[in-house]
Design an enzyme around this catalytic site. Structure first.
Site, short mmCIF file in Angstrom:
data_model
loop_
_atom_site.label_atom_id
_atom_site.label_comp_id
_atom_site.label_asym_id
_atom_site.label_seq_id
_atom_site.Cartn_x
_atom_site.Cartn_y
_atom_site.Cartn_z
N GLU A 132 33.93 4.89 4.01
CA GLU A 132 32.17 4.11 3.82
C GLU A 132 31.77 4.35 2.49
O GLU A 132 31.51 5.00 2.19
CB GLU A 132 31.50 3.70 5.20
CG GLU A 132 31.79 3.54 6.38
CD GLU A 132 30.69 3.36 7.42
OE1 GLU A 132 29.97 2.94 7.32
OE2 GLU A 132 31.30 4.27 8.11
N ARG A 169 36.57 15.76 15.12
CA ARG A 169 36.12 16.24 13.75
C ARG A 169 36.45 17.81 13.76
O ARG A 169 35.95 18.74 14.57
CB ARG A 169 35.04 15.78 13.77
CG ARG A 169 33.86 16.17 14.51
CD ARG A 169 32.96 15.20 14.02
NE ARG A 169 32.06 15.40 12.87
CZ ARG A 169 31.45 15.17 12.58
NH1 ARG A 169 30.21 14.04 12.75
NH2 ARG A 169 30.91 14.78 10.98
N LYS A 204 27.43 12.87 6.50
CA LYS A 204 26.82 12.13 4.80
C LYS A 204 24.93 12.03 4.94
O LYS A 204 24.41 12.22 4.55
CB LYS A 204 27.71 11.43 4.63
CG LYS A 204 29.13 10.87 3.64
CD LYS A 204 29.62 9.95 3.21
CE LYS A 204 29.43 8.85 4.99
NZ LYS A 204 29.85 7.96 3.88
#
Length: 575
Positions: free
Chosen positions: A37, A271, A281
């Site tokens: 994104e 992850r 983020k």
């Protein structure tokens, strides 16, 4: 069936699943994608996803797309798109001509939403955001500490007719209704144990210009609707994503099945988590906005841009990503392993130079006045092809202040009154005295004599000299600013904080030390911004973009001390 790349050293569970899909004919080729994104800069966690997405495609002779999942105009910007592309290229991954945007699919996504309405599987809802949450319900722990999920409530607007829903959705697109007044929701199951399946929102009204589509649209698809369908539109065979999206998979499958589009297979992997680091983020953006760091590319940040500015090599990062492997469960990786991989790569590639960070003057009393010798120095002992360079040697030098002690501790082999040391590439010297500032007690000058017969550091009489120190000729010294970076967070797990505290409270007070009196040999002038070198005995340093013609700035990439190697040997020794 495509063959696995011969360079693949192992078959992890993802590659085993892909190989099985090809063997059974579920897919005839491998086509993956990396779908960031564009609302922030990439960090080392994204680099792991890149390594998986592009690596799996490469190993099976397939393709990997780069797609910007840009469905939120409030947070997205072309600046982020450009930064993402720049970082991916620097890391060594190539999407070739396959750069796509979810915003390119807005018309197709709108038609697919209409298809669900016509099938009676989507409806326009008048509940606001808070009411939707209330009606959906939540997980509730009972007295036995067992969590269950009571059924939610149907919206009063859930049973609108297909015709009315199509009309209202078209009018939403046309801009007839205020922001937040209506949404389009999937009609699934308000009693489903997975809260995401309880009539999730597919579209919301937002009169916010999009960085690519401008004001063409005032309704925007939700990520959970657009993401799997964008995969389908691109013919993605294997949608590889991190573990937190496992709970989203039933919803993705529902959209794909009921929209009757290409069925990608989603496979989740753990992850990346690294000690002394936050990889979100959201939290990184908070650090930037609150000016806890200088920006997204601050060398203390775990962003790709920050690591590049600090002097990390792309090859070293890729080596790290290959070593940690791909797992199904979350774990914590020691940041020392990343530093070890960077050191190994830089040890083989970085040129050596001499610099002094905290200088004190060293005067050679018996050196011929005005004489300058140009000594031969090795550029990289690990790479003979790197050749040699000339460095000036004179009667007045700078050495590190820590390389001298008036009263040395036990086993101190550097310079102190009466002791001998080797000057790197130069001569053996003997300390004869020193001067101090009477007000502060600080040593201001050290005096010594040199032995002319010991050029290159070897003594004809085979005397034992244990210490070797580096130096810079005072008359030829180039001043520069050294920024010594350390971990941004004091705690190994910055997100673990006591009640009433936040991860900000775990920020280290000594993550940056600036040495403004540093000096280096003249060859330092030749270095380009972004070049990483080794300052002998001090560590690896990278020339920073803040450098000017008058004064260079160097960031410490990593120290020479490799704690990971010692830890690894200890672990192996203990079985």
């Amino acid at each position: 069936m495509p063959e696995v790349n011969e360079k693949t050293e192992y078959m992890d569970f993802i590659r085993e699943a892909v190989a099985e899909d090809l063997r059974t004919g579920r897919f005839k080729e491998v086509h993956t994608r990396f779908p960031p994104e564009p609302n922030g800069w990439l960090h080392i966690g994204h680099a792991k996803a890149l390594f998986v997405d592009f690596g799996v495609a490469q190993d099976f002779g397939g393709k990997c797309n780069l797609r910007m999942d840009d469905t939120n105009p409030e947070k997205e910007d072309m600046e982020y798109v450009e930064a993402i592309q720049r970082d991916i290229k620097w890391l060594g991954f190539d999407w070739e001509d396959r750069l796509f945007f979810a915003s390119d699919y807005y018309e197709t996504l709108y038609e697919l939403a209409c298809k669900l309405i016509r099938k009676g599987l989507a409806y326009v809802d008048d509940l606001d955001e808070e009411q939707i949450k209330e009606y959906r319900g939540t997980n509730v722990p009972d007295k036995n500490n067992i969590t269950y999920t009571p059924p939610g409530k149907n919206s009063p607007w859930r049973d609108r007719s297909i015709e009315e829903n199509l009309d209202l959705f078209a009018r939403m697109r046309a801009g007839e209704f205020p922001d937040g007044s209506k949404t389009l929701r999937a009609k699934i199951d308000m009693a489903h144990p997975n809260l995401l399946m309880r009539d999730p929102v597919m579209y919301r009204i937002r009169r916010m210009p999009h960085y690519r589509t401008g004001t063409t649209w005032c309704i925007y698809p939700m990520y959970d609707f657009a993401h799997p369908l964008s995969d389908a539109i691109e013919g993605i065979t294997h949608s590889l994503c991190s573990l937190e999206y496992e709970i989203h998979r039933p919803l993705y499958d529902w959209f794909v099945s009921n929209c009757e589009v290409f069925p990608s297979r989603q496979i989740e992997f753990a992850r990346l988590n690294i000690t002394h680091t936050v990889l979100s983020k959201r939290w990184l953006l908070q650090l930037v906005r609150e000016k806890k760091v200088s920006g997204w590319d601050d060398p203390r940040m775990p962003t790709i841009a920050g690591m590049r500015r600090r002097g990390y090599s792309a090859a070293g990062i890729r080596d790290f990503l290959g070593r940690i492997g791909i797992a199904k469960t979350d774990s914590m990786v020691d940041i020392q392993l990343l530093e070890h991989c960077i050191r190994e790569d830089l040890n083989a590639s970085a040129q050596r130079y001499m610099a002094v960070l905290n200088p004190v003057k060293l005067v050679i009393e018996n050196w011929p006045q005005g004489r300058v010798e140009w000594l031969d120095a090795v550029n990289n002992p690990e790479n003979p092809q790197a050749g040699m360079r000339k460095i000036p040697f004179s009667g007045t030098l700078y050495i590190e202040r820590d390389d001298f002690r008036e009263n040395p501790p036990p086993k101190y082999y550097r310079l102190y009154p009466g002791n001998q040391v080797r000057l790197r590439y130069g001569y053996i010297i003997t300390c004869t005295g020193f001067d101090k500032d009477p007000a502060t007690g600080e040593v201001t000058e050290i005096r010594c004599t040199y032995d002319p017969a010991t050029k290159g550091g070897d003594a004809p009489d085979n005397r034992k000299v244990k210490g070797t120190i580096h130096w810079v000729s005072a008359d030829h010294a180039i001043p520069f600013e050294a920024r010594l970076y350390d971990y941004l967070f004091e705690a190994e797990r910055p997100m673990e904080v006591p009640e009433g505290k936040t991860f900000i409270d775990n920020l280290s007070d000594h993550s940056l030390t600036v040495e403004k009196r540093a000096v280096a040999e003249p060859a330092l002038r030749e270095l380009a911004v972004g070049q990483t070198v080794q300052f002998e005995r001090l560590g690896y340093f990278c020339k920073d973009p803040d450098s000017t013609n008058e004064r260079a700035v160097f960031n410490r990439t990593v120290t020479l001390k490799d704690s990971w190697t010692k830890l690894e040997k200890k672990l192996l020794a203990n079985g």
